[in-house]
Design a protein around this motif. Structure first.
Motif, short mmCIF file in Angstrom:
data_model
loop_
_atom_site.label_atom_id
_atom_site.label_comp_id
_atom_site.label_asym_id
_atom_site.label_seq_id
_atom_site.Cartn_x
_atom_site.Cartn_y
_atom_site.Cartn_z
N LEU A 1 -9.09 67.07 7.57
CA LEU A 1 -10.52 66.80 7.41
C LEU A 1 -10.79 65.69 6.41
CD1 LEU A 1 -11.89 70.44 7.55
CD2 LEU A 1 -12.12 68.66 9.31
N ARG A 2 -10.04 65.66 5.32
CA ARG A 2 -10.19 64.56 4.34
C ARG A 2 -9.82 63.22 4.98
NH1 ARG A 2 -8.01 68.49 0.79
NH2 ARG A 2 -5.96 67.52 0.97
N LEU B 1 -11.82 58.05 7.49
CA LEU B 1 -11.92 57.18 8.66
C LEU B 1 -13.34 57.13 9.24
CD1 LEU B 1 -8.62 58.20 10.46
CD2 LEU B 1 -9.08 56.03 9.29
N GLY B 2 -14.24 57.97 8.72
CA GLY B 2 -15.60 57.98 9.22
C GLY B 2 -15.79 58.81 10.47
N LEU B 3 -14.79 59.61 10.83
CA LEU B 3 -14.88 60.44 12.03
C LEU B 3 -15.57 61.78 11.74
CD1 LEU B 3 -11.29 59.83 13.41
CD2 LEU B 3 -13.43 58.87 14.27
N ALA B 4 -15.61 62.15 10.48
CA ALA B 4 -16.22 63.43 10.08
C ALA B 4 -16.79 63.27 8.68
CB ALA B 4 -15.16 64.54 10.08
N ILE B 5 -17.64 64.21 8.33
CA ILE B 5 -18.11 64.28 6.95
C ILE B 5 -17.63 65.61 6.41
CG2 ILE B 5 -20.11 64.37 5.43
CD1 ILE B 5 -21.56 62.57 7.43
N HIS C 1 -4.49 74.87 18.33
CA HIS C 1 -3.62 73.72 18.53
C HIS C 1 -2.38 73.78 17.64
CE1 HIS C 1 -6.33 71.66 21.26
NE2 HIS C 1 -7.32 72.04 20.46
N GLY C 2 -2.11 74.96 17.10
CA GLY C 2 -0.89 75.17 16.34
C GLY C 2 -0.94 74.79 14.88
N ILE C 3 -2.11 74.48 14.37
CA ILE C 3 -2.25 74.15 12.95
C ILE C 3 -2.71 75.41 12.24
CG2 ILE C 3 -3.37 72.68 11.25
CD1 ILE C 3 -3.94 70.70 13.58
N VAL C 4 -1.81 76.03 11.49
CA VAL C 4 -2.14 77.31 10.85
C VAL C 4 -2.25 77.22 9.34
CG1 VAL C 4 -1.17 78.69 12.73
CG2 VAL C 4 0.31 77.99 10.84
N ASP C 5 -1.75 76.17 8.75
CA ASP C 5 -1.77 76.00 7.30
C ASP C 5 -3.13 75.47 6.86
OD1 ASP C 5 -1.40 75.38 4.63
OD2 ASP C 5 0.45 74.25 4.95
N GLU C 6 -3.83 76.22 6.02
CA GLU C 6 -5.15 75.83 5.55
C GLU C 6 -5.12 74.49 4.81
OE1 GLU C 6 -8.39 77.49 2.39
OE2 GLU C 6 -7.48 78.98 3.70
N VAL D 1 -1.23 59.98 12.97
CA VAL D 1 -1.56 61.36 12.64
C VAL D 1 -0.96 62.25 13.71
CG1 VAL D 1 -3.70 60.76 11.43
CG2 VAL D 1 -3.78 61.30 13.86
N PRO D 2 -0.70 63.51 13.38
CA PRO D 2 -0.14 64.42 14.39
C PRO D 2 -1.06 64.53 15.61
CG PRO D 2 -0.04 65.40 12.20
CD PRO D 2 -0.86 64.15 12.08
N SER D 3 -0.47 64.64 16.78
CA SER D 3 -1.26 64.72 18.01
C SER D 3 -2.18 65.94 18.00
CB SER D 3 -0.36 64.74 19.24
OG SER D 3 0.49 65.87 19.22
N ALA D 4 -1.77 67.01 17.34
CA ALA D 4 -2.63 68.20 17.26
C ALA D 4 -3.94 67.87 16.54
CB ALA D 4 -1.90 69.35 16.56
N TRP D 5 -3.88 67.00 15.52
CA TRP D 5 -5.09 66.60 14.81
C TRP D 5 -6.05 65.90 15.77
CZ3 TRP D 5 -4.17 64.15 9.34
CH2 TRP D 5 -3.43 65.04 8.54
N THR D 6 -5.50 65.01 16.57
CA THR D 6 -6.32 64.27 17.53
C THR D 6 -6.97 65.21 18.53
OG1 THR D 6 -4.85 62.36 17.29
CG2 THR D 6 -6.29 62.37 19.20
N LYS D 7 -6.21 66.19 18.99
CA LYS D 7 -6.76 67.17 19.95
C LYS D 7 -7.87 67.98 19.32
CE LYS D 7 -2.49 67.43 22.57
NZ LYS D 7 -1.28 68.21 22.84
N VAL D 8 -7.68 68.40 18.08
CA VAL D 8 -8.73 69.16 17.37
C VAL D 8 -9.99 68.31 17.25
CG1 VAL D 8 -9.41 70.15 15.14
CG2 VAL D 8 -7.16 70.68 16.11
N CYS D 9 -9.83 67.08 16.81
CA CYS D 9 -10.96 66.18 16.64
C CYS D 9 -11.69 65.98 17.97
CB CYS D 9 -10.49 64.84 16.08
SG CYS D 9 -11.83 63.69 15.68
N ASP D 10 -10.94 65.70 19.03
CA ASP D 10 -11.55 65.50 20.34
C ASP D 10 -12.29 66.74 20.81
OD1 ASP D 10 -10.54 62.93 20.41
OD2 ASP D 10 -8.87 63.42 21.75
#
Length: 153
Positions: free
Chosen positions: A64-65, A70-74, A52-57, A21-30
């Motif tokens: 998030l899906r 992966l069970g990291l979020a609902i 973190h540079g993610i602007v596209d909805e 996954v993009p590193s920005a996703w990991t940073k957001v999650c963390d």
């Protein structure tokens, strides 16, 4: 030790776990997981994503899906549910557990005279048989304007 080895071997072959996954996703999650709160509005998640540079909805919802899988979020991308994200799933499990089994919560609800008179049959069953919660009372709780369940209890 054998079970651990089997789990580790299974994870090695799991495409979802090993998908990059993009590193920005990991940073957001963390960043979201490190915050004190567990439940966020979609708007708050989108703001964190923008940092973190993610602007596209669409990308935010895709992220998030994926984290849901992966069970990291609902997160459910459907009407009535898409506006909230739970970043620590255990928090939601704890709230549901409290709703179902916390006798102190239910004692205070059933001692409320307005609620008790409206749901007299359920109150009687609660007192006589130890039934924790009924569907009618649960529906009342979901409509309640102020939250009855908080992280503090």
């Amino acid at each position: 030790m054998e079970l651990r080895n089997e789990v580790m071997e299974g994870l090695k072959n799991d495409e979802k776990v090993n998908e990059e996954v993009p590193s920005a996703w990991t940073k957001v999650c963390d960043d979201l997981i490190s915050k004190e709160q567990a439940i966020f509005t979609l708007q708050a998640v989108q703001e964190e994503c923008r940092e973190h540079g993610i602007v596209d909805e669409r990308e935010v919802r895709w992220m998030l899906r994926k984290y849901h899988e992966l069970g990291l979020a609902i997160y459910f991308d459907e009407d009535g549910l898409r506006d909230h994200v739970v970043m620590r799933p255990q928090h939601l499990i704890d709230l549901v557990k409290k709703l179902l089994y916390d006798r102190d919560l239910h004692d205070s609800l059933y001692k409320n005279q307005a609620l008790a008179s409206r749901y007299q049959e359920e109150v009687d069953e609660f007192v006589d048989e130890g039934v924790i919660i009924h569907e009618a009372v649960l529906r009342h709780l979901w409509r309640c304007p102020k939250p009855l369940l908080t992280e503090e209890g």
